[in-house]
Motif scaffolding. Structure first.
Motif, mmCIF file in Angstrom:
data_model
loop_
_atom_site.group_PDB
_atom_site.id
_atom_site.type_symbol
_atom_site.label_atom_id
_atom_site.label_comp_id
_atom_site.label_asym_id
_atom_site.label_seq_id
_atom_site.Cartn_x
_atom_site.Cartn_y
_atom_site.Cartn_z
ATOM 1 N N PRO A 37 0.655 -1.057 0.089
ATOM 2 C CA PRO A 37 -0.045 0.014 -0.056
ATOM 3 C C PRO A 37 0.828 1.309 0.080
ATOM 4 O O PRO A 37 0.399 2.412 -0.411
ATOM 5 C CB PRO A 37 -0.802 -0.036 1.217
ATOM 6 C CG PRO A 37 -0.027 -0.949 2.060
ATOM 7 C CD PRO A 37 0.748 -2.042 1.026
ATOM 8 N N ASP A 38 2.032 1.284 0.348
ATOM 9 C CA ASP A 38 2.868 2.406 0.367
ATOM 10 C C ASP A 38 3.719 2.646 -0.597
ATOM 11 O O ASP A 38 4.581 3.528 -0.809
ATOM 12 C CB ASP A 38 3.683 2.379 1.835
ATOM 13 C CG ASP A 38 2.728 2.455 3.083
ATOM 14 O OD1 ASP A 38 1.888 3.219 2.990
ATOM 15 O OD2 ASP A 38 3.313 2.189 3.955
ATOM 16 N N THR A 42 6.077 5.897 -1.793
ATOM 17 C CA THR A 42 7.372 5.999 -1.684
ATOM 18 C C THR A 42 8.099 6.207 -2.889
ATOM 19 O O THR A 42 9.434 6.949 -2.987
ATOM 20 C CB THR A 42 7.748 4.462 -1.162
ATOM 21 O OG1 THR A 42 7.193 4.034 -0.048
ATOM 22 C CG2 THR A 42 9.194 4.256 -1.220
ATOM 23 N N ILE A 43 7.706 5.819 -4.022
ATOM 24 C CA ILE A 43 8.099 6.018 -5.571
ATOM 25 C C ILE A 43 8.019 7.609 -5.771
ATOM 26 O O ILE A 43 9.065 8.109 -6.129
ATOM 27 C CB ILE A 43 7.470 5.183 -6.556
ATOM 28 C CG1 ILE A 43 7.817 3.680 -6.375
ATOM 29 C CG2 ILE A 43 7.841 5.624 -7.835
ATOM 30 C CD1 ILE A 43 6.692 2.878 -7.072
ATOM 31 N N LYS A 44 6.851 8.109 -5.523
ATOM 32 C CA LYS A 44 6.636 9.596 -5.368
ATOM 33 C C LYS A 44 7.827 10.372 -4.907
ATOM 34 O O LYS A 44 8.154 11.200 -5.317
ATOM 35 C CB LYS A 44 5.237 9.851 -5.331
ATOM 36 C CG LYS A 44 5.148 11.582 -5.394
ATOM 37 C CD LYS A 44 3.700 12.166 -5.335
ATOM 38 C CE LYS A 44 3.580 13.349 -5.720
ATOM 39 N NZ LYS A 44 4.333 14.316 -5.274
ATOM 40 N N SER A 45 7.810 9.885 -3.654
ATOM 41 C CA SER A 45 8.706 10.737 -2.812
ATOM 42 C C SER A 45 10.162 10.616 -3.173
ATOM 43 O O SER A 45 10.948 11.637 -3.286
ATOM 44 C CB SER A 45 8.671 10.061 -1.438
ATOM 45 O OG SER A 45 9.709 10.822 -0.366
ATOM 46 N N ALA A 46 10.702 9.360 -3.667
ATOM 47 C CA ALA A 46 12.214 9.289 -4.333
ATOM 48 C C ALA A 46 12.179 9.984 -5.672
ATOM 49 O O ALA A 46 13.219 10.815 -6.034
ATOM 50 C CB ALA A 46 12.216 7.848 -4.375
ATOM 51 N N VAL A 112 11.575 0.197 -2.253
ATOM 52 C CA VAL A 112 10.232 -0.509 -2.492
ATOM 53 C C VAL A 112 10.392 -2.143 -2.142
ATOM 54 O O VAL A 112 9.786 -2.551 -1.366
ATOM 55 C CB VAL A 112 9.909 -0.471 -3.614
ATOM 56 C CG1 VAL A 112 8.599 -1.529 -3.995
ATOM 57 C CG2 VAL A 112 9.381 0.810 -3.955
ATOM 58 N N GLU A 113 11.783 -2.645 -2.435
ATOM 59 C CA GLU A 113 11.986 -4.085 -1.834
ATOM 60 C C GLU A 113 12.079 -4.264 -0.587
ATOM 61 O O GLU A 113 11.642 -5.086 0.369
ATOM 62 C CB GLU A 113 13.077 -4.578 -2.413
ATOM 63 C CG GLU A 113 13.285 -4.913 -3.973
ATOM 64 C CD GLU A 113 12.432 -6.133 -4.088
ATOM 65 O OE1 GLU A 113 12.753 -7.285 -3.388
ATOM 66 O OE2 GLU A 113 11.325 -6.058 -4.707
ATOM 67 N N THR A 114 12.291 -3.058 0.345
ATOM 68 C CA THR A 114 12.581 -3.154 1.762
ATOM 69 C C THR A 114 10.864 -3.098 2.492
ATOM 70 O O THR A 114 10.702 -3.762 3.277
ATOM 71 C CB THR A 114 13.244 -1.797 2.440
ATOM 72 O OG1 THR A 114 14.429 -1.872 2.099
ATOM 73 C CG2 THR A 114 13.131 -1.703 3.857
ATOM 74 N N LEU A 115 10.152 -2.441 1.546
ATOM 75 C CA LEU A 115 8.848 -2.457 2.260
ATOM 76 C C LEU A 115 8.255 -3.697 1.675
ATOM 77 O O LEU A 115 7.336 -4.172 2.626
ATOM 78 C CB LEU A 115 7.780 -1.180 1.236
ATOM 79 C CG LEU A 115 8.226 0.067 1.659
ATOM 80 C CD1 LEU A 115 7.558 1.128 0.887
ATOM 81 C CD2 LEU A 115 7.791 0.393 3.216
#
Length: 331
Positions: A37-38, A42-46, A112-115
């Motif tokens: 869901p995040d 996460t992608i937008k922030s990066a 993203v892999e961490t999430l």
């Protein structure tokens, strides 16, 4: 005989449309709502961080998505590194020493892999990063459907043949985009991505020294940083008016014969696309709407879905289990 051929061609066109629609129908904007869901935030922030650090990166990430989708569809094949037994697309002529932003994609993938390990594909990251880059630069937003999977191969020869080049004339541009299912109007809309970004001297040198459909003062200013010999990697904005903002100035520049690339100015050179350039130059809302629609369509080009392809752990290489499978299959 002619009637039979016409029917056959019509059937094949309908079949191709249905295949694309069936594939894109498996994509969904909410694909990761439960599994990660995040991911989107996460992608937008990066992406926002990368563009804030270097404005040019927005254009680079947008271009990565384009160069991915035009070669075998949106499958992240453009991200694969060469290996001893594998030649990827990065060293193909349109990409070599030109595509950039790979490290940003690496960073996003790691986050993203961490999430959510093994959930979000590199192909979806490219699609989202392209949209988020445009928004970060002041351009339009659009809904990105998700669920693409990553390829386990790349196509070096197709990268050399299927990507439109800076020396293309109008008929070649129209044919190149038509091969991907785009109309001439969609070609003009997508070309508006050149409202941001930079180009190397080597790809516009011939235009500024040998072409006549270019504003003389503009050409003279470009010659100061792009000499006849040397300076191949010197950079100039694709949009001289507002190079760091996503707007419609690209089209007004074309009307003033200030297109940087030969292929840019071909869109406004007495041909069939002149009227569309004028429309976009006078109405940024229309351009934004058409650009967003064309980007949605591009993101739907032959995605791998379901059990096809894989979710790469590292966007630069296929997963270890896929390597073993491919080696076994080749024996």
């Amino acid at each position: 005989m002619a009637s039979y051929c016409s029917i056959w061609i019509a059937c094949m066109c309908l079949f191709n449309v249905l295949v694309v629609r069936m594939a894109s129908a498996q994509l969904s904007p909410t694909f990761y709502s439960l599994t990660c869901p995040d991911a989107l935030t996460t992608i937008k922030s990066a992406v926002d961080s990368a563009v804030s650090n270097e404005t040019r990166m927005g254009a680079s990430l947008l271009r990565l998505h384009f160069h991915d989708c035009f070669v075998n569809g949106c499958d992240a094949s453009v991200l694969l590194d060469d290996t001893a037994n594998f030649t990827g697309e990065k060293t193909a002529a349109p990409n070599n020493n030109s595509l950039r932003g790979f490290e940003v994609i690496d960073t996003i993938k790691s986050q993203v892999e961490t999430l959510c390990p093994g959930v979000v594909s590199c192909a979806d990251i490219l699609a989202l990063a392209a949209r988020d880059s445009v928004v970060a630069l002041g351009g339009p937003n659009w809904t990105v459907s998700l669920g693409r999977r990553d390829s386990t191969t790349a196509n070096f020869s197709a990268a050399n043949s299927d990507l439109p080049g800076p020396s293309f004339n109008l008929s070649a541009l129209i044919a190149s985009f038509a091969n991907q299912g785009f109309s001439a109007n969609e070609l003009v809309a997508l070309s508006g991505s050149h409202t941001v970004g930079l180009a190397r001297c080597v790809v516009f040198r011939d235009r500024i020294y040998n072409e006549t459909n270019i504003d003389s003062q503009y050409a003279e200013s470009l010659r100061t940083m792009c000499p006849i010999v040397g300076g191949d990697d010197n950079l100039s904005p694709l949009d001289v008016t507002s190079p760091t903002y996503f707007d419609n100035a690209y089209y007004t520049n074309l009307e003033s014969e200030m297109g940087l690339l030969h292929s840019d100015q071909q869109l406004f050179n007495g041909g069939s696309t002149d009227d569309q350039v004028i429309i976009y130059g006078s109405n940024s809302t229309t351009f934004f709407t058409d650009f967003a629609s064309a980007m949605v369509k591009m993101g739907d080009l032959s995605p791998l879905t379901g059990t096809n392809g894989e979710i790469r752990t590292n966007c630069r290489k296929i997963n270890e289990d896929s390597i073993f499978y491919l080696l076994a299959a080749s024996k």
